[in-house]
Motif scaffolding. Structure first.
Motif, PDB file in Angstrom:
ATOM      1  N   VAL A  13     183.847 -39.420  42.958  1.00 25.23           N
ATOM      2  CA  VAL A  13     183.003 -38.223  43.078  1.00 25.23           C
ATOM      3  C   VAL A  13     182.728 -37.957  44.550  1.00 25.23           C
ATOM      4  CG1 VAL A  13     180.890 -39.587  42.708  1.00 25.23           C
ATOM      5  CG2 VAL A  13     180.843 -37.098  42.427  1.00 25.23           C
ATOM      6  N   ALA A  14     183.042 -36.746  44.986  1.00 23.12           N
ATOM      7  CA  ALA A  14     182.771 -36.338  46.365  1.00 23.12           C
ATOM      8  C   ALA A  14     181.305 -35.938  46.455  1.00 23.12           C
ATOM      9  CB  ALA A  14     183.682 -35.171  46.757  1.00 23.12           C
TER      10      ALA A  14
ATOM     11  N   SER B 235     186.636 -35.624  42.889  1.00 31.80           N
ATOM     12  CA  SER B 235     186.156 -34.419  42.226  1.00 31.80           C
ATOM     13  C   SER B 235     184.852 -33.882  42.794  1.00 31.80           C
ATOM     14  CB  SER B 235     185.960 -34.728  40.734  1.00 31.80           C
ATOM     15  OG  SER B 235     185.247 -33.709  40.088  1.00 31.80           O
ATOM     16  N   VAL B 236     184.753 -32.548  42.789  1.00 34.12           N
ATOM     17  CA  VAL B 236     183.512 -31.851  43.105  1.00 34.12           C
ATOM     18  C   VAL B 236     182.618 -31.775  41.868  1.00 34.12           C
ATOM     19  CG1 VAL B 236     182.506 -29.639  43.807  1.00 34.12           C
ATOM     20  CG2 VAL B 236     184.576 -30.490  44.949  1.00 34.12           C
ATOM     21  N   LEU B 237     183.181 -31.300  40.758  1.00 34.10           N
ATOM     22  CA  LEU B 237     182.395 -31.096  39.539  1.00 34.10           C
ATOM     23  C   LEU B 237     181.901 -32.397  38.918  1.00 34.10           C
ATOM     24  CD1 LEU B 237     184.058 -28.111  37.668  1.00 34.10           C
ATOM     25  CD2 LEU B 237     181.630 -28.351  38.217  1.00 34.10           C
ATOM     26  N   ALA B 238     182.479 -33.534  39.310  1.00 30.67           N
ATOM     27  CA  ALA B 238     181.973 -34.808  38.796  1.00 30.67           C
ATOM     28  C   ALA B 238     180.551 -35.078  39.260  1.00 30.67           C
ATOM     29  CB  ALA B 238     182.889 -35.962  39.203  1.00 30.67           C
ATOM     30  N   ASN B 239     180.081 -34.390  40.318  1.00 30.53           N
ATOM     31  CA  ASN B 239     178.661 -34.487  40.685  1.00 30.53           C
ATOM     32  C   ASN B 239     177.780 -34.079  39.515  1.00 30.53           C
ATOM     33  OD1 ASN B 239     178.053 -34.968  43.780  1.00 30.53           O
ATOM     34  ND2 ASN B 239     179.905 -33.692  43.734  1.00 30.53           N
ATOM     35  N   ALA B 240     178.215 -33.057  38.790  1.00 29.76           N
ATOM     36  CA  ALA B 240     177.429 -32.535  37.672  1.00 29.76           C
ATOM     37  C   ALA B 240     177.844 -33.145  36.338  1.00 29.76           C
ATOM     38  CB  ALA B 240     177.577 -31.014  37.604  1.00 29.76           C
ATOM     39  N   TYR B 241     179.170 -33.382  36.165  1.00 30.29           N
ATOM     40  CA  TYR B 241     179.702 -33.799  34.865  1.00 30.29           C
ATOM     41  C   TYR B 241     180.508 -35.099  34.979  1.00 30.29           C
ATOM     42  CZ  TYR B 241     178.585 -28.919  33.729  1.00 30.29           C
ATOM     43  OH  TYR B 241     177.944 -27.716  33.539  1.00 30.29           O
TER      44      TYR B 241
ATOM     45  N   HIS C  99     172.708 -40.544  38.709  1.00 30.66           N
ATOM     46  CA  HIS C  99     173.251 -39.607  37.717  1.00 30.66           C
ATOM     47  C   HIS C  99     174.738 -39.832  37.519  1.00 30.66           C
ATOM     48  CE1 HIS C  99     174.177 -35.883  35.606  1.00 30.66           C
ATOM     49  NE2 HIS C  99     175.021 -35.561  36.571  1.00 30.66           N
ATOM     50  N   VAL C 100     175.469 -40.048  38.612  1.00 34.04           N
ATOM     51  CA  VAL C 100     176.928 -40.180  38.483  1.00 34.04           C
ATOM     52  C   VAL C 100     177.378 -41.599  38.166  1.00 34.04           C
ATOM     53  CG1 VAL C 100     177.358 -38.227  40.015  1.00 34.04           C
ATOM     54  CG2 VAL C 100     177.316 -40.542  40.978  1.00 34.04           C
ATOM     55  N   SER C 101     176.558 -42.583  38.506  1.00 36.44           N
ATOM     56  CA  SER C 101     177.015 -43.966  38.345  1.00 36.44           C
ATOM     57  C   SER C 101     176.412 -44.688  37.146  1.00 36.44           C
ATOM     58  CB  SER C 101     176.725 -44.778  39.611  1.00 36.44           C
ATOM     59  OG  SER C 101     175.338 -44.837  39.889  1.00 36.44           O
TER      60      SER C 101
END
Length: 292
Positions: free
Chosen positions: A9-10, A207-213, A32-34
């Motif tokens: 995730v970027a 990914s950019v959207l992996a910040n959210a999803y 949130h992402v991890s």
């Protein structure tokens, strides 16, 4: 480098209204992402992190904070590149790489160097960097493309381990996949091309959207890596409508607006970017899928 397979995730850099770094929001984003088990590694101070407008001190503060919050749970890739080779080498010499798995180094922008010059630039970086180097080809930002031949030449360097390919040129990516060393990482730099890239031999996505999803991207890439392209494609299709809104007013303007609507951070960026317009925020609110 199998630790860098899957979703990287970027990470965006959250700001407060005074444009100072919002470390509380960054902590929330990291978890949130991890904590969901969604992403496989964290990319700190890439383009999405607004690295162009952070000072060297701020970049190191962000890296130190992410390392502290991560506590060794996930590998860390640190963005370190530029269009002044001597300055990049000096930054490498000044950086503490403890806890850093690799660097992500963007191809020189603005100067528009020849392919031979790009090779020389990266060879010097790889010779002096104490951790492995991932190349980053993003012609839409750099105004120059790294050809498949250039990537394959650099793949022979023992300290260059992969390429984040964001050219959007699948034929070029196929040429790399056909001849690259078996352990060289081909990484998708386009969220919506992740399934297609995996089909030709890519090992993951930054990914950019992996910040959210984060969970959705875990499903996209790990299904594809198992050969389940139907599941991977179906997960990607859920993001087709929201993805272009992430770039409508430049990255990371869109994803920060989305993350604000998710209650993770405020919607602040640094000039020369501006926060998402009211029209874009409204479009994102109407379009964003309700996904984990």
């Amino acid at each position: 480098m199998k630790t860098l397979h899957g979703t990287g995730v970027a990470l965006v850099t959250p700001f407060k209204s005074d444009e100072s770094i919002d470390f509380d929001a960054l902590r929330k984003l990291i978890h949130h992402v991890s904590d969901t088990g969604g992403v496989d590694y964290l990319v700190v101070q890439g383009t999405t992190g607004e690295s162009a407008t952070l000072t060297k001190v701020e970049k190191r503060e962000v890296l130190s904070f992410v390392l502290s919050e991560n506590k060794g749970k996930l590998p860390i890739v640190y963005g370190l590149g530029g269009n002044n080779t001597k300055a990049v080498l000096a930054e490498i010499a000044e950086t503490d790489f403890k806890g850093v798995t690799a660097i992500l180094s963007v191809s020189p922008y603005y100067n528009k160097p020849s392919q031979a010059a790009i090779i020389n630039h990266y060879q010097l970086i790889a010779d002096q960097c104490p951790v492995p180097v991932i190349l980053y080809n993003v012609p839409g930002r750099t105004s120059s493309n790294m050809t498949a031949g250039t990537t394959l030449a650099l793949a022979k360097h023992p300290n260059i381990i992969g390429m984040k390919e964001a050219s959007g040129n699948l034929e070029q990516c196929m040429a790399i996949a056909r001849q690259k060393p078996s352990d060289f990482l081909l990484i998708s730099g386009d969220d919506m091309l992740t399934t297609s890239m995996a089909a030709i031999g890519a090992t993951g996505v930054i990914s950019v959207l992996a910040n959210a999803y984060p969970k959705t991207f875990h499903l996209i890439i790990h299904s594809a890596l198992k050969g389940d392209f139907k599941t991977s494609s179906e997960a990607t299709f859920q993001l087709l409508d929201i993805n272009p809104l992430m770039y409508a007013e430049s990255n990371p303007v869109g994803v920060k607006a989305l993350l604000q609507q998710m209650g993770i951070m405020e919607n602040f960026v640094r000039l020369p970017l501006l926060p998402a317009s009211a029209e874009l925020q409204d479009a994102i609110a109407k379009t964003a899928p309700k996904l984990p």
